[in-house]
Design an enzyme around this catalytic site. Structure first.
Site, PDB file in Angstrom:
ATOM      1  N   HIS A  80       0.863  -1.190   0.000  1.00 36.25           N
ATOM      2  CA  HIS A  80       0.000   0.000   0.000  1.00 36.25           C
ATOM      3  C   HIS A  80       0.894   1.234   0.000  1.00 36.25           C
ATOM      4  CE1 HIS A  80      -3.730   2.123   1.940  1.00 36.25           C
ATOM      5  NE2 HIS A  80      -3.039   2.959   1.159  1.00 36.25           N
ATOM      6  N   HIS A 128       1.390   4.913  -2.379  1.00 35.36           N
ATOM      7  CA  HIS A 128       1.053   5.798  -3.503  1.00 35.36           C
ATOM      8  C   HIS A 128       2.347   6.458  -3.948  1.00 35.36           C
ATOM      9  CE1 HIS A 128      -3.279   5.548  -2.429  1.00 35.36           C
ATOM     10  NE2 HIS A 128      -2.783   5.401  -1.211  1.00 35.36           N
ATOM     11  N   HIS A 180      -9.406   1.140  -1.367  1.00 42.15           N
ATOM     12  CA  HIS A 180      -9.402   1.801  -0.065  1.00 42.15           C
ATOM     13  C   HIS A 180     -10.836   1.751   0.468  1.00 42.15           C
ATOM     14  CE1 HIS A 180      -5.558   3.343  -1.284  1.00 42.15           C
ATOM     15  NE2 HIS A 180      -5.440   4.191  -0.276  1.00 42.15           N
ATOM     16  N   GLU A 237     -11.252   3.531   5.801  1.00 41.33           N
ATOM     17  CA  GLU A 237     -10.161   4.370   6.349  1.00 41.33           C
ATOM     18  C   GLU A 237     -10.837   5.461   7.169  1.00 41.33           C
ATOM     19  OE1 GLU A 237      -8.079   6.652   3.386  1.00 41.33           O
ATOM     20  OE2 GLU A 237      -6.435   7.204   4.742  1.00 41.33           O
ATOM     21  N   ASP A 261       1.829   4.046   2.977  1.00 40.20           N
ATOM     22  CA  ASP A 261       0.822   4.908   2.342  1.00 40.20           C
ATOM     23  C   ASP A 261       1.463   6.055   1.558  1.00 40.20           C
ATOM     24  OD1 ASP A 261      -1.834   5.357   1.731  1.00 40.20           O
ATOM     25  OD2 ASP A 261      -2.374   6.289   3.638  1.00 40.20           O
ATOM     26  N   ASP A 262       1.882   7.105   2.256  1.00 36.82           N
ATOM     27  CA  ASP A 262       2.405   8.326   1.617  1.00 36.82           C
ATOM     28  C   ASP A 262       3.624   8.812   2.393  1.00 36.82           C
ATOM     29  OD1 ASP A 262       0.144   8.930  -0.377  1.00 36.82           O
ATOM     30  OD2 ASP A 262      -0.954   8.685   1.499  1.00 36.82           O
TER      31      ASP A 262
HETATM   32  N1  ADE Z   1      -4.396   8.812  -1.860  1.00 35.89           N
HETATM   33  C1  ADE Z   1      -3.174   8.911  -1.319  1.00 35.89           C
HETATM   34  N2  ADE Z   1      -3.204   8.590  -0.018  1.00 35.89           N
HETATM   35  C2  ADE Z   1      -4.486   8.269   0.272  1.00 35.89           C
HETATM   36  C3  ADE Z   1      -5.152   7.838   1.441  1.00 35.89           C
HETATM   37  N3  ADE Z   1      -4.531   7.676   2.602  1.00 35.89           N
HETATM   38  N4  ADE Z   1      -6.485   7.603   1.363  1.00 35.89           N
HETATM   39  C4  ADE Z   1      -7.158   7.773   0.210  1.00 35.89           C
HETATM   40  N5  ADE Z   1      -6.565   8.163  -0.922  1.00 35.89           N
HETATM   41  C5  ADE Z   1      -5.249   8.408  -0.898  1.00 35.89           C
HETATM   42 ZN    ZN Z   2      -3.620   4.810   0.562  1.00 38.17          ZN
END
Ligand code: ADE
Ligand code: ZN
Length: 326
Positions: free
Chosen positions: A13, A15, A197, A200, A278-279
């Site tokens: 997971h 991005h 997703h 969340e 995630d990011d």
């Molecule tokens: N795009 C990038 N990070 C995300 C996240 N945590 N939730 C939904 N879309 C995303």
């Molecule tokens: Zn994500």
């Protein structure tokens, strides 16, 4: 660096646009002559005060406006792979948001092929295996997703195996999975994997919809499943993988404190879980840091985290990649 950082793991997971570090944002803006509202890395970091998912997404879409050329995508992904390699990643499944780049008239093929170049380099340099998973932006219309899928499928025809499935991301509230039922029917008909997703920020029912209506094989996040005990039993019984991102959840206010994160309860309930970043460019935490966070801030035992790392490799789509390439 802790042993948890170094143990072999898969990142399921991630991005790629979320790996954009402030320094890179400045560099790419300069080389592409993009005006940013920030004058320094410090100013960029100061904007990273998120109160919820949307407040993060606003900054995330703004940040990716500096990505213009194939080499931007390649350099971005290579920088991630270098970092991931340091943190024990031996396999990575990379999400990207084609619709966000179409806004700047960057074609699906341009992004995907540039990312594939980086994936090939990652394999040659570090032996990291990879899969690409484009994702639909759920705040956009079904029509927009259908057009993106048209473009993606014609690119796949010309480049078999270029990507292995589709995901669903962006603003969850008010954009339930069922909005994309016909799009994902086409994804499945094309023999591609489905992830989404769900749960969340949105309700547990979105997780049910992702499974029942979209045919999702893995749920990204899924932490709100804990509000529906029957769903928890189903997820545990069916061993549906949940790709949990603890630091991201904390930074986006999904839990108020690390101690309040549902991960320990999710593990007690027998759910199938992997730890992911995630990011990382925005959350300040790459995957090994997320593992450390689970150990030091949430009290998850080292042996459990070692098991999750092993299982992350089993939950990857790697085995089916050869089938898709064939
Ligand atoms: N795009 C990038 N990070 C995300 C996240 N945590 N939730 C939904 N879309 C995303
Ligand atoms: Zn994500």
């Amino acid at each position: 660096m802790s042993t948890l950082t170094k143990i072999s793991k898969a990142e399921l997971h991630l991005h790629i646009e979320g790996t954009l570090e402030p320094r890179m944002m400045m560099d790419f803006a300069l080389r592409n002559k993009v005006r940013l509202r920030f004058d320094s890395e410090r100013e960029i970091r100061r904007a990273y005060q998120f109160s919820n998912l949307q407040s993060f997404l606003d900054v995330y879409y703004e940040g990716m406006s500096v990505l213009r050329q194939p080499e931007d995508f390649r350099d971005l992904a290579l920088a991630y792979f270098a970092k991931a390699h340091e943190q024990g990643v031996v396999h990575a499944e990379i999400f990207f948001d084609p619709q966000a780049h179409a806004e700047r008239e960057i074609r699906f093929a341009t992004v995907a092929l540039a990312l594939r170049d980086a994936c090939d380099l990652a394999f040659n340099r570090w032996g990291i295996t990879t899969c690409l998973i484009p994702s639909f932006l759920r705040h956009l219309s079904e029509d927009s997703a259908q057009r993106t899928l048209d473009e993606a499928l014609s690119t796949l025809e010309a480049h078999p195996g270029l990507f292995i499935g589709f995901g669903l991301d962006s603003s969850e509230w008010g954009n339930p999975p069922e909005k994309f039922s016909r799009v994902f029917q086409r994804v499945r008909n094309a023999g591609l994997h489905v992830v989404a997703h769900a749960g969340e920020e949105g309700p547990a029912d979105y997780i049910r919809q992702a499974l029942d209506i979209l045919g999702a094989e893995r749920i990204d996040h899924g932490v709100r499943c804990m509000e529906d005990p029957e769903l928890v039993r189903l997820l545990a019984r069916e061993e549906i993988p949940l790709t949990v991102c603890p630091v991201s959840n904390w930074k986006l206010g999904i839990c108020k404190t690390p101690e309040q994160h549902p991960l320990p309860a999710m593990l007690d309930a027998g759910l199938r879980i992997s730890i992911n970043s995630d990011d990382p460019g925005y959350m300040g935490s790459y995957i090994g840091d997320d593992y450390d966070f689970c150990f030091s801030r949430m009290g998850i035992p080292q042996a459990t985290l070692e098991r999750l790392a092993r299982e992350s490799l089993e939950d990857s789509f790697l085995r089916s990649k050869s089938k898709i390439l064939a």
